[in-house]
Structure formats: C-alpha cells, structure tokens
Design an enzyme around this catalytic site. Structure first.
Site, short mmCIF file in Angstrom:
data_model
loop_
_atom_site.label_atom_id
_atom_site.label_comp_id
_atom_site.label_asym_id
_atom_site.label_seq_id
_atom_site.Cartn_x
_atom_site.Cartn_y
_atom_site.Cartn_z
CB SER A 201 -29.52 -57.20 43.95
OG SER A 201 -29.21 -58.57 44.04
CD GLU B 172 -10.07 2.32 13.72
OE1 GLU B 172 -9.86 2.03 12.53
OE2 GLU B 172 -9.17 2.33 14.58
#
Length: 823
Positions: free
Chosen positions: A491, A109
């Site tokens: 319970s 690049e």
C-alpha cells in the site's frame, strides 16, 4: 819538446741545473701519470656507465609520476568517514609544506641537496673509507645517499644492499637531476618515503604520530619526523622512547649547526620526550552501509587503482547526527519486533566445567552483536539466572528480564508465558547479555534478530541522502536493503495511484465505491477478488478516506477507471520503477522497487512535484584539489564573492523537472498528513509535528513499510526477512515499520522549529465534512480543511460516485496473472 799537452779543465756544473732537470723529469712523469690516470678514470667511468647504465628504468617517468595516495571520504560536516588505500599516504605539494619541515629533512638527510648534481663525492669518499675500515667485521656498509639517490632507489630500484645497486643509483641520480627540478625531487621524496606506523609521506606520518596536519606541527614533532627515515622501527616513540628522543635531538642539533634554528630553540625543543598522540582509529560515524555504497560508486567510476591510489577527496551528503539516530532507531525497532516473537534458544549449550571462562572465550559468537557480551549460565534460581562472563566475573539475569523470552513458534508465533528462569535457560547455555543501567552485575538477555530492515533519510528538495542504514549489522551481512533489496511496496505505492487521479480530474473529496470487485482473469485462471485488510466493505467513500484507511477496493476501482497505462506512467515519472506492466495488481504495490527509490518518490510529493535524484555524494576532488564531480551543477556566479557589500543575494536557477503540478503534489501531502492524523499511520501522530506518510504491507505480511516526510526531510523504513516469510499474522507496516519512522522523526526533529507544509499558489482550502467530502454545515463534528483547485470545490449535495459501471472501466484488463491484492 817533450812537454806533455796541457790538460783542459771543464767548467764545473751548477748544482741547480741538475735539480731543475730532475724536477722537470719528475713533473713530466707526474703529468704523464695524471694523464694516464685521467684517461684510465675516464675510461673506467665510461665503462661503468656503459656496463651499469644500460637497461636502467626510465627515469623520465618521474616527471609525471603520481604517488599512490589514499582516498578519503568525509561526511557533510567534514568529519572523516573512511579511507581507501594500499599505502597510507596523503599527498601534499612541496610548495604547501612548512619550510621548517623541509629544512629539517635537508639537515638530517642531505644538507647540500641544492648544491650537488645528484651525488655527493665527498660523502661517497667518506663512506668508502669507513666501509674499508669495517671490511671483514660483518658490519652493514655505510651509505652516502643523497635525497636524489633515495628517490632513485625508492621509485626505480630495489632495496638490495650491493655496490652494483649503489652504482646504478648514482647513475640514475645524475640523470634525474637533469630531468627534474630540485623542488620536484623533494616533493617526490617527502610524499613517498616510509615513516613507520603504516604511513607513507610526511602528511600521513603527521596524522599517524601526532594526529595533526603539517602546518600545526611543533618544532619537536618536525624534528622527529625528519629523524625517522633512517630506521622507523628503531625510533618508535612508544616502544623505543630513549632512541626516538636521542635521534630527534640529533636532528635538532644538525638544524642548529646549519643555522636553520638557534641553539636555544634546539635545546628547548629537545627537552621533552617524543609524545605520540593517536587519533581515533575507529570510524567517527558508524555508517558502514553508506560507506560501502560510496565505495561502489567510486570503484565503478574510477576503477580499482583510482579508488585505492587516486588520492580522491570525497565530500558526501551524510549528516552524522541523523545517521546515528537512524542506526540506533532501526536497531531498536528490529530488536523490538524480534522480542515480540519470542526466544529462539541459546547460541550453544555445553557441559559446565571449572574451565568455563576459557570455553566461553574460545566460543565464536555471531557477528553483529555490538556491545552485547558472551555469557554462560552457571546456575538457575527461582528469581534469576547466574551467568559467567569471559573475564571470569559473575552476573545475574532477573526473571523480569526474561519475561519477553517466550518460546518462538513457527509462523512467528510465541509459546507459553515465562514463569521461571528455567523456562528460558539451562545450565551450560551460552547466550548474549547486556549490562543494565545502575548495577554492573545486572544483565539483560539479548538475541540477535533474524528480521532485517533498512532506513533512508534524505533532503526532499535536493535528493541528498543524510542517513542510510541497510540492515541490522554490516558485520553480519553487507547486503544493503535500502538500495539492493527489490521488494513489493504494497500500500505504500497507493499515493501514486491517487496522484494520477488528482491529475486527471478527481479531487480529494471525489467519491469512489468501496464494494466487492471481481474480474475474470481468463480461461483457466479463475477470478481475481481483491479485498480490504479488514475484509469489510464501506460503500461510497472519499478519495481522502480511501487513502487514509488504505482501502484496496477503492484503489483498484480507481486504477481501473484511470487505466493502468496512466498509473504506470506515474510510477515511472516518480522513479519508483523503470517499467511497469499495465496490470491492475500493480496498483496495489505488486511491482518491486527499492526503499531508496520509493523514498525519493515520496520526496517529490513534498517538494512541490519536482524531480530529484538521490545522491550520496556532494563533491569529488582529485589529488590536486580540483573538483571533478559536483552533484549540484547549477551555475551561480554571485556565490563566489569574498565580501558582502550590500549586493543582492544571488539567485540560483531551479532546473528541476516538474513531475506533477504543484497543486496535485500538495493535495497528496495533505491527504498523507491525514493518514498520520486519522488513518493507518496514526502511531506517528505522537511526534506532534507536521508529518505525513503511508504504511505498506504485502500479502501474508511478507514486507512492511512506512514512508513519509516532514516539510524538509523524507524518510523511508522497510522491515522484512531476507528469505521472504511472514512477519506474523498481526504484523503490518503500522506495527513493524511505522514505530521506527516515528522514533527517528521524534529525535531528528526535536531541536527544529515547527514548520507547516508549504502551500503553493493555486490551492484553495475549503472546510468540508471529513466523512462525505461535502461542504461543512453547522453542527458537523468531523470537519477538515480540504485542498482544491479553484472551481473544483464541492457543494452541499452529493456528487457522482465512481462505481466501475461507466464506460471508462476497462473490465477486461489483465490483473497480474493471479497475483492477489496487497494491503
């Protein structure tokens, strides 16, 4: 005289003088021209900077810019659970990137990146000449962007193709170079650039293309990543293999030209094709409910941007093995319940046509079916039904696979037995099927349960949640029944009433009368008459027996004696509720709570009575790796040493609050172990390991529970309908929830050593008769080891019986405004 004057001859000029003068004149013209040109160029440049340099974005923000980085969530073993992101990006500081990767991008690049001031004049001239030559040919203008210019475009400008944008880009690049270091510019570029496959930045691209981290990439793979920015879609390694290879090899050639690698290395790396290695895109662990709970936490703490852009690294408490077991066993348990209550009919019925595969393909099946497939009934025979699949293949459902599908009847009842396939199916019915083992054509009829449930497994010592499943299928409903559903525990709440009694002078061998209990609720409210599940009375019984057999009348009588303020205090202490009205029905589990909170309460019994807070997250790190959240905040200086030099092991302080005395906690563990060995949880005994727990069932069997633990694992199971309705007359916690707990524990503990429940100091184990709680005598058959505080052991004679007649009983306590007892 008369003679003319002698004419005077002038000296001849030297040719060189004229040339000098011409040269001087030309030089002065040239200097003037250059001066004018310089002035004009300077003026033009100033004009360009003035015209295009105004109102440009603030480039100084790049100094503190934070890229949008995805948040990654990991299990306790480091495996990836899920990701949250707007852009698929993993931020990596440039200093941590491989140098070869950086060099590859520079060669591809901008090889003069570390030399130019932000723009490359020679590249601009070359690109300008090329664009002039291409003018009028309809070609896209050639760029000459440096990496700095690409940063300016990606961060501050648009992708518009125009000379105006290029000028602004160049101006910004010059300014950026003055404000940022070259390394910072590179870091922004390599983490921001789009590289295809939905990946932003080199780290995400390495994962997407090669399923690798940056430091494990090969030279060929590095070159490919550097080749992609020009046109990611044009160089896809699968769709455009030849172009991808050519572009990669071009990058390798540039790297060789720049002296980054040798020619031989470039040749070797460019010999093969670009091979894409896809990672597993599906979740490594099916933990959708767990992940969503984590997501909510992160969203509440960091907001939407922090979650989807903050780059958090979250290490959760989830154990993938336990999570998989929990998911499978919950689904199996819900399916087993659903099959017990019959067949609710096909998904749809249609007229059978030759185009049935297309009809079947277009039919939208309900979510949550998993591996089950759509099928259409083609023919009914005496011993089987022939069905067709979306692929066009045929299969058979044998009669024995249909025997469970008795018709569903309202109230969770079932109809007549199945004697023929036609009792269940008809031609044209669309149903779900599953392939059976051994024969691909052999199928089983399946039905998505309408019952729901949840399971939670946690470390009782730390509160770390190892597994959580909040329903049959996250696809069908995201509602998490482990954390969001507030239901009556029935319970399953009783252990906390009994713990309050043990902490207030009772022992497991104390006697409480199991007899009718009636309280007038006040004018116009009638009398409250709780009852046992069996509708029987058993007379004087030990506390242990009352809990093991889940006796409602004993529990209410005990709560009345203690005072509901004491019971409410214990419920709050154990985190079951935040507040509880002091009414007697609460002692039977009428108050609403969640499975997560109830399981944590049980965990505090087995861990010695220490306070814990359930947590799904061990640690959160920010994008830079700094730890910002840690569940265990205890200091441990000796834990960070690099080497062991025979120093003492570090001691980590235990700063957990003591909820109840350790002796009380162990007495409850022992009593709950009895529930599994002899009581309502006896189905769990089959596991053959030290386990304890309690069933829970509410009035009319609307909700069912089983919550329990091994010495180092607390597990809670809930089963019920989202819209409360009875599970059926014979269904209870022991039948709907306990089998799920049992099967989970059997598999979860299969490879673990057998560890007994830990006995704290201050406990004295005494042999007593199980039915009376008195000291065991020769010839007694049912003898158990009971846990007592020293000095509270029973003798051989019966002690006092709590029958509700003493002054401690507050007969005028409210009972819950008509709320009936639970069981």
């Amino acid at each position: 005289m008369g003679r003319s004057k002698r004419s005077r001859k002038s000296k001849p000029r030297k040719p060189g003088n004229r040339a000098v003068r011409v040269l001087v004149r030309l030089t002065s013209y040239l200097v003037a021209l250059i001066l004018v040109g310089a002035i004009t160029a300077t003026a033009g440049t100033l004009f360009v900077f003035y015209k295009f340099g105004r109102d440009l974005p603030d480039y100084t923000l790049l100094a503190t810019y934070q890229p949008k980085v995805m948040t990654r969530v990991h299990a306790a073993d480091g495996s990836l659970l899920t990701e949250y992101a707007r852009e698929h990006r993993v931020f990596v500081p440039v200093s941590a990137m491989p140098k070869m990767l950086v060099q590859a991008f520079l060669s591809a690049e901008d090889k003069t990146f570390f030399e130019h001031p932000g723009v490359n004049p020679f590249s601009i001239i070359r690109a300008g000449l090329t664009n002039l030559a291409n003018m009028g040919q309809g070609r896209r203008p050639v760029g000459a962007s440096t990496i700095t210019q690409q940063v300016a475009k990606n961060f501050l400008l648009t992708n518009e193709v125009s000379y105006e944008r290029k000028i602004k880009e160049a101006i910004l690049s010059l300014r950026i170079e003055r404000a940022l270091t070259k390394e910072r510019i590179l870091e922004l570029y390599l983490n921001e650039i789009y590289l295809g496959e939905g990946a932003y930045g080199v780290a995400a691209a390495a994962l997407n293309y090669f399923n690798k981290s940056l430091d494990t990439l090969s030279l060929s793979e590095i070159a490919f990543l550097a080749a992609v920015p020009k046109a990611p879609s044009n160089y896809h390694p699968v769709r455009n293999q030849a172009a991808a290879k050519a572009r990669r090899n071009w990058v390798l050639g540039r790297m060789a030209e720049d002296g980054v690698i040798a020619r031989a290395e470039a040749h070797l790396a460019g010999a093969g094709a670009v091979t894409m290695i896809r990672g597993d895109k599906g979740p490594l662990v099916q933990a959708a409910y767990f992940n969503e709970e984590v997501r909510r936490f992160l969203y509440d703490r960091y907001g939407e941007d922090g979650l989807y852009e903050g780059g958090l690294s979250v290490r959760t408490t989830l154990d993938p093995r336990l999570q998989d077991i929990a998911r499978r066993q919950l689904r199996a348990g819900l399916i087993a319940y659903d099959r017990r209550h019959g067949w609710r009919g096909p998904l749809a019925s249609t007229e059978l046509t030759p185009n049935w595969p297309r009809v079947l393909e277009e039919f939208k099946a309900p979510p949550g079916r998993g591996v089950w497939r759509k099928a259409i009934v083609l023919d009914i025979q005496d011993e089987s039904a022939e069905v067709g699949l979306v692929s066009g293949a045929h299969g058979f459902i044998n009669l024995k696979e249909l025997l469970w599908a008795r018709p569903w009847v309202k109230g969770q009842k079932i109809g007549a037995k199945v004697k023929h396939p036609s009792n269940v199916l008809a031609v044209g019915d669309i149903v779900l099927v599953e392939t059976l083992e051994g024969d691909p054509a052999a199928l089983g009829l399946r039905q998505i349960p309408d019952i729901q449930g949840a399971i939670v497994a946690m470390d009782p010592h730390t509160g770390r949640v190892h597994a959580m499943v909040g329903g049959f299928s996250f696809e069908s409903t995201e509602f998490n029944r482990a954390t969001q559903a507030r239901r009556q525990p029935g319970s399953a709440f009783k252990p906390f009433v009994y713990a309050a009694a043990l902490e207030n002078g009772f022992t497991p061998a104390s006697i409480v009368l199991d007899a009718p209990f009636v309280i007038d609720q006040g004018p116009g409210l009638g009398k409250w008459k709780p009852a046992n599940y069996t509708n029987k009375f058993y007379g004087p019984s030990t506390l242990r027996l009352g809990l093991e057999k889940s006796r409602n009348l004993m529990t209410v009588r005990l709560a009345q004696y203690l005072g509901m303020e004491t019971v409410s205090d214990f419920a709050i202490r154990f985190g079951i509720v935040d507040e509880m009205p002091p009414i007697l029905s609460m002692a039977l589990g009428a108050g609403e709570t969640t499975l997560m909170r109830l399981t944590a309460g049980y965990a505090m019994l087995v861990n010695g009575g220490k306070r814990i807070e359930p947590t799904l997250i061990d640690r959160i790190q920010d994008r830079r790796g700094r730890t910002v959240v840690r569940h265990d905040e205890r200091a441990c200086p000796g834990c960070s040493v690099l080497n062991w030099r025979r120093q003492s092991e570090p001691k980590i302080p235990d700063n957990r609050l003591q909820v109840v005395e350790a002796v009380t906690a162990y007495q409850m563990v022992s009593m709950l172990e009895g529930v599994v060995q002899r009581g309502t949880g006896i189905r769990v005994r089959k596991v053959g390991r030290p386990l304890a727990g309690k069933t829970g069932t509410t009035n009319k069997s609307l909700d069912t529970w089983f919550v329990g633990f091994s010495p180092d694992l607390a597990v809670g199971v809930y089963v019920g309908f989202d819209q409360p309705k009875t599970l059926g007359r014979l269904e209870q916690g022991a039948s709907a929830a306990a089998p799920i707990f049992r099967d989970f524990m059997a598999e979860a503990l299969a490879d673990s050593p057998q560890i007994p429940f830990r006995i704290p100091k201050g406990v004295r184990l005494v042999r007593v008769a199980a039915n009376t709680g008195l000291l065991a005598q020769p010839g007694d058959r049912a003898v158990i080891l009971e846990a007592f505080r020293p000095g509270t052991e029973p003798d051989s004679e019966s002690g006092p019986v709590l029958d509700g007649t003493d002054s401690f009983g507050a007969q005028n306590q409210r009972t819950g405004d008509g709320v009936s007892g639970l069981y």
